[in-house]
Scaffold this motif. Structure first.
Motif, PDB file in Angstrom:
ATOM      1  N   GLY A  63       3.162 -14.685   2.354  1.00  0.00           N
ATOM      2  CA  GLY A  63       2.565 -13.749   3.310  1.00  0.00           C
ATOM      3  C   GLY A  63       3.545 -12.685   3.762  1.00  0.00           C
ATOM      4  O   GLY A  63       3.198 -11.499   3.839  1.00  0.00           O
ATOM      5  N   ASP A  67       3.441  -8.484   2.928  1.00  0.00           N
ATOM      6  CA  ASP A  67       3.536  -7.432   3.948  1.00  0.00           C
ATOM      7  C   ASP A  67       4.651  -6.443   3.624  1.00  0.00           C
ATOM      8  O   ASP A  67       4.514  -5.234   3.850  1.00  0.00           O
ATOM      9  CB  ASP A  67       3.787  -8.053   5.329  1.00  0.00           C
ATOM     10  CG  ASP A  67       2.532  -8.677   5.925  1.00  0.00           C
ATOM     11  OD1 ASP A  67       1.424  -8.310   5.493  1.00  0.00           O
ATOM     12  OD2 ASP A  67       2.656  -9.544   6.806  1.00  0.00           O
ATOM     13  N   LYS A 141      -0.861 -16.015   7.038  1.00  0.00           N
ATOM     14  CA  LYS A 141      -2.150 -15.334   7.228  1.00  0.00           C
ATOM     15  C   LYS A 141      -3.302 -16.349   7.333  1.00  0.00           C
ATOM     16  O   LYS A 141      -4.327 -16.245   6.664  1.00  0.00           O
ATOM     17  CB  LYS A 141      -2.411 -14.311   6.118  1.00  0.00           C
ATOM     18  CG  LYS A 141      -1.361 -13.201   6.059  1.00  0.00           C
ATOM     19  CD  LYS A 141      -1.755 -12.103   5.109  1.00  0.00           C
ATOM     20  CE  LYS A 141      -0.629 -11.066   4.995  1.00  0.00           C
ATOM     21  NZ  LYS A 141      -0.309 -10.430   6.290  1.00  0.00           N
ATOM     22  N   GLU A 159      -7.049 -10.540   9.302  1.00  0.00           N
ATOM     23  CA  GLU A 159      -5.674 -10.082   9.047  1.00  0.00           C
ATOM     24  C   GLU A 159      -5.573  -9.426   7.662  1.00  0.00           C
ATOM     25  O   GLU A 159      -4.967  -8.364   7.508  1.00  0.00           O
ATOM     26  CB  GLU A 159      -4.737 -11.287   9.129  1.00  0.00           C
ATOM     27  CG  GLU A 159      -3.292 -11.002   8.782  1.00  0.00           C
ATOM     28  CD  GLU A 159      -2.526 -10.295   9.886  1.00  0.00           C
ATOM     29  OE1 GLU A 159      -1.400  -9.834   9.615  1.00  0.00           O
ATOM     30  OE2 GLU A 159      -3.052 -10.189  11.004  1.00  0.00           O
TER      31      GLU A 159
END
Length: 466
Positions: A63, A67, A141, A159
């Motif tokens: 995760g 990002d 997430k 998200e």
């Protein structure tokens, strides 16, 4: 002083004057502008790093990596990242769904964070270990959703929707449909079904227009949730409408069945309306099994209630249009498994054959029998059956993994801290496989979940997709 003069003009002047002396022309001063080289981003290196992380990383690390790097890959690669994130989330989901009911975890959720997984309130959790575990969920997430007040860990689709600019249109639609059903946007507690039904029909169209993939798998899963919201309702409240055949809910669903009679939703509503079932669990089984193999499959799974005058059987049948021999072979295999489980049980018994999971190739069934033992006590026996729908044969775990028992036995024992004395029966699940482990000197067996991410050395996630 000449600022600008053409070559032709200089030659002409020299010719007229007969002067052989060079004419000096002042050249303009050009300032050199430094060349700034743009950094070369090689997307393949990002995916190489991501794939390397898959070999040892966890969902929270994936995760965070997503990002930090998703803007540097193309849309196909971005969607692949989300696919692997969801696959790897399964381990965390199953682990926390077991822990969440322990008093210390429940207090951390309900007291320290106000009942939801709130990233801003995680630091309120006093226990460092529990605080870190909840932070891992956020980084991976994941979120905690309530079903009749019962907490459940799930993919945080809200998200992920924040990354929509990096995905294709249909992928974004899948994310949004998941977010809608997960966030309880629909006001279906008051029978305001219109938006929900529109989204069910849209989901159907998306499934039918896309090839088998992670996208279609997720659309199939959200479709099941949408159908449950419409036809089962909160705490099974709407199922009674198909027994009484009356009421506001029944009238609205009847109306939708007519409007959308050319859709799969319309077919399912028609089945429920024509059903004479008077038991909530039977109706729930009909709904759950209706498209268990996927909307595109021509094979169907149905539920039939049978009785021999003493015992009751909740039987699963497979219907294969145009291939009666394969259909008979599969249904005979199911009957043999039932007989193997319950033939030695004397007297009255209740046998359930519940579809657990299905794809275009596999169907997994949970078979159970409840009865009164000789000591007049309630007793229970169970078995698992996974069927290859292309051959009609029972699938063993060895065949599913493509390895002899001895080659994966030790790995699973270490992974799950369990002893496997023999190859166990298994069923598929949307998150992996479930093993049935017999307990010594006991009639009961233990269920052991192995997540998709934990068996990727043996099985490609593709086999779970619909």
């Amino acid at each position: 002083m000449l600022k600008k003069i053409s070559i032709l003009m200089i030659i002409l002047l020299l010719t007229i004057t007969g002067c052989s002396k060079e004419i000096e022309v002042e050249q303009p001063i050009i300032e050199e502008v430094p060349i700034v080289e743009e950094p070369i981003i090689e997307e393949s290196h990002i995916i190489d790093e991501f794939n390397e992380l898959l070999s040892f990383g966890k969902a929270d690390e994936l995760g965070i990596f997503i990002d930090e790097n998703i803007e540097m890959v193309d849309k196909a690669e971005a969607e692949y990242m989300i696919e692997m994130l969801v696959v790897y989330q399964s381990e965390l989901i199953n682990d926390m769904n077991m822990k969440i009911y322990v008093i210390d975890y429940m207090n951390a959720l309900n007291v320290d964070m106000g009942g939801v997984l709130n990233p801003d309130l995680i630091n309120n959790i006093k226990d460092e270990t529990i605080r870190k575990e909840f932070q891992v969920l956020v980084d991976a997430k994941l979120k905690i959703v309530r079903y009749e007040e019962n907490p459940s860990v799930e993919t945080n689709w809200e998200e992920i929707s924040g990354l929509s600019e990096y995905f294709t249109d249909d992928f974004v639609k899948m994310i949004n449909l998941n977010n809608l059903i997960q966030s309880r946007i629909y006001d279906y507690y008051y029978q305001d079904f219109d938006k929900l039904v529109e989204d069910i029909v849209e989901t159907e169209q998306l499934i039918l227009s896309n090839e088998k993939s992670f996208l279609s798998w997720q659309l199939e899963l959200v479709y099941q949730k949408q159908i449950a919201a419409l036809l089962v309702g909160p705490e099974g409240e709407y199922l009674g409408a198909f027994i009484t055949k009356e009421g506001q809910v029944y009238d609205r669903i009847l109306e939708f069945g007519e409007i959308y009679k050319e859709t799969d939703l319309g077919d399912l509503i028609d089945v429920l309306i024509k059903s004479d079932a008077d038991d909530f669990s039977v109706l729930a089984d009909i709904i759950r099994s209706h498209n268990i193999l996927g909307l595109k499959s021509d094979k169907k799974v149905t539920i039939q209630m049978l009785s021999d005058g003493v015992s009751t059987f909740n039987m699963t049948r497979v219907d294969i249009p145009g291939n009666s021999s394969l259909e008979e072979k599969i249904n005979r295999l199911i009957d043999e498994q039932v007989n193997s489980l319950s033939s030695d049980i004397e007297g009255q018994k209740l046998v359930f054959i519940n579809p657990a999971y299905g794809t275009d190739k596999y169907l997994s069934l949970m078979i159970s029998s409840t009865f009164i033992n000789p000591e007049s006590g309630y007793d229970f026996k169970s078995s698992f059956l996974t069927i290859d729908l292309e051959t009609g044969e029972k699938v063993t775990l060895d065949e599913f993994f493509g390895l002899p028992f001895d080659e994966y036995k030790i790995s699973i024992e270490k992974l799950k801290d369990v002893e496997l004395n023999e190859m166990p029966e298994f069923i598929m699940d949307s998150m992996g496989v479930v093993l049935l482990i017999p307990l010594e000197e006991q009639a009961y067996s233990e269920y052991l979940m192995i997540n998709v991410s934990e068996i990727m050395d043996y099985v490609d996630p593709w086999v779970f997709y619909k």
